[in-house]
Motif scaffolding. Structure first.
Motif, mmCIF file in Angstrom:
data_model
loop_
_atom_site.group_PDB
_atom_site.id
_atom_site.type_symbol
_atom_site.label_atom_id
_atom_site.label_comp_id
_atom_site.label_asym_id
_atom_site.label_seq_id
_atom_site.Cartn_x
_atom_site.Cartn_y
_atom_site.Cartn_z
ATOM 1 N N VAL A 104 -37.165 47.559 -18.686
ATOM 2 C CA VAL A 104 -36.385 46.770 -19.643
ATOM 3 C C VAL A 104 -37.239 45.986 -20.635
ATOM 4 C CG1 VAL A 104 -34.318 46.616 -18.208
ATOM 5 C CG2 VAL A 104 -36.009 44.795 -18.108
ATOM 6 N N GLU A 105 -38.420 45.603 -20.255
ATOM 7 C CA GLU A 105 -39.283 44.872 -21.191
ATOM 8 C C GLU A 105 -39.810 45.769 -22.296
ATOM 9 O OE1 GLU A 105 -40.269 41.619 -21.991
ATOM 10 O OE2 GLU A 105 -38.544 41.359 -20.686
ATOM 11 N N ARG A 106 -39.847 47.056 -22.050
ATOM 12 C CA ARG A 106 -40.393 47.987 -23.032
ATOM 13 C C ARG A 106 -39.315 48.764 -23.777
ATOM 14 N NH1 ARG A 106 -43.477 47.445 -18.780
ATOM 15 N NH2 ARG A 106 -45.657 46.979 -19.033
ATOM 16 N N SER A 107 -38.088 48.590 -23.367
ATOM 17 C CA SER A 107 -36.993 49.319 -24.001
ATOM 18 C C SER A 107 -35.863 48.361 -24.348
ATOM 19 C CB SER A 107 -36.473 50.414 -23.049
ATOM 20 O OG SER A 107 -35.299 50.988 -23.573
ATOM 21 N N PRO A 108 -35.826 47.930 -25.603
ATOM 22 C CA PRO A 108 -34.737 47.034 -26.015
ATOM 23 C C PRO A 108 -33.355 47.647 -25.792
ATOM 24 C CG PRO A 108 -36.429 47.167 -27.717
ATOM 25 C CD PRO A 108 -36.774 48.193 -26.685
ATOM 26 N N GLU A 109 -33.257 48.978 -25.954
ATOM 27 C CA GLU A 109 -31.972 49.648 -25.748
ATOM 28 C C GLU A 109 -31.533 49.535 -24.292
ATOM 29 O OE1 GLU A 109 -34.700 51.331 -27.008
ATOM 30 O OE2 GLU A 109 -34.176 51.237 -29.133
ATOM 31 N N LYS A 111 -32.578 47.315 -22.103
ATOM 32 C CA LYS A 111 -32.318 45.897 -21.829
ATOM 33 C C LYS A 111 -30.912 45.519 -22.287
ATOM 34 C CE LYS A 111 -34.689 41.499 -22.121
ATOM 35 N NZ LYS A 111 -35.942 40.861 -22.513
ATOM 36 N N GLU A 112 -30.540 45.986 -23.472
ATOM 37 C CA GLU A 112 -29.202 45.702 -24.005
ATOM 38 C C GLU A 112 -28.122 46.338 -23.129
ATOM 39 O OE1 GLU A 112 -26.746 46.910 -27.971
ATOM 40 O OE2 GLU A 112 -28.808 46.207 -28.264
#
Length: 186
Positions: A104-109, A111-112
């Motif tokens: 999640v820290e490397r993928s904003p999508e 994480k959203e």
């Protein structure tokens, strides 16, 4: 089913068979019977498809657990024992879930997507808590839902690390009661 649904079901199978980090686009195509280009057409990327499959599969599992806890005569210890008893059957999916957390820290999508998923789960938990215990105010029902979700996630991690030290449903219920008593004494 159409290609979109076939891809989603194939990706869910891959999560169980290969996990989140090890599933390739070709694995999904083989599991779904769709073609490689359809992943991009329907989902934009393999990662977006896996994210959607993971969230749907975890959502289905969470919904079943929520229904058990919402039953009229549901005993807290029995519900937790039942949930814990499901961990082995869904081990690959639970591992995939934990693998995805690390991304999640490397993928904003992602994480959203997880933020929306957890917000939806929280709202569903509030609704269920208030249906079972109508006297709960919205804030307390929200707190109950949030703590229960955090407890489930924490138990999954504990179980993956050392399943022999996982507390039983009875121990979880006793621990929660002791915690509530300690808070009441403050």
């Amino acid at each position: 089913m159409g290609n979109r649904e076939d891809l989603l079901e194939g990706a869910k199978r891959c999560l169980y068979e290969r996990g989140y980090a090890r599933t390739t686009a070709r694995d999904i195509v083989a599991a779904s019977g769709a073609n490689l280009a359809s992943i991009g057409y329907h989902y934009g990327s393999k990662e977006a498809l896996l994210d959607a499959a993971l969230i749907e599969a975890i959502g289905e599992l969470s919904e079943r657990w929520l229904q058990w806890s919402a039953a009229d005569k549901a005993d807290l210890a029995e519900v937790w024992d039942r949930i814990l008893g499901e961990f082995d059957a869904h081990r690959p999916l639970l591992i995939a879930h934990v693998e995805a957390w690390a991304q999640v820290e490397r993928s904003p999508e992602l994480k959203e997507r997880f933020a929306k998923f957890y917000a939806d789960q929280l709202a569903r938990g509030v609704e269920s808590s208030r249906a079972k215990r109508p006297r709960l105010d919205a804030g307390t029902a929200r707190a109950l839902s949030a703590v229960t979700g955090a407890l489930a996630d924490g138990l999954i991690v504990q179980w993956l690390i050392n399943p022999d030290q996982l507390p039983s449903g009875q121990e979880i219920a006793a621990g929660l009661r002791a915690l509530a008593d300690a808070i009441d004494e403050e």
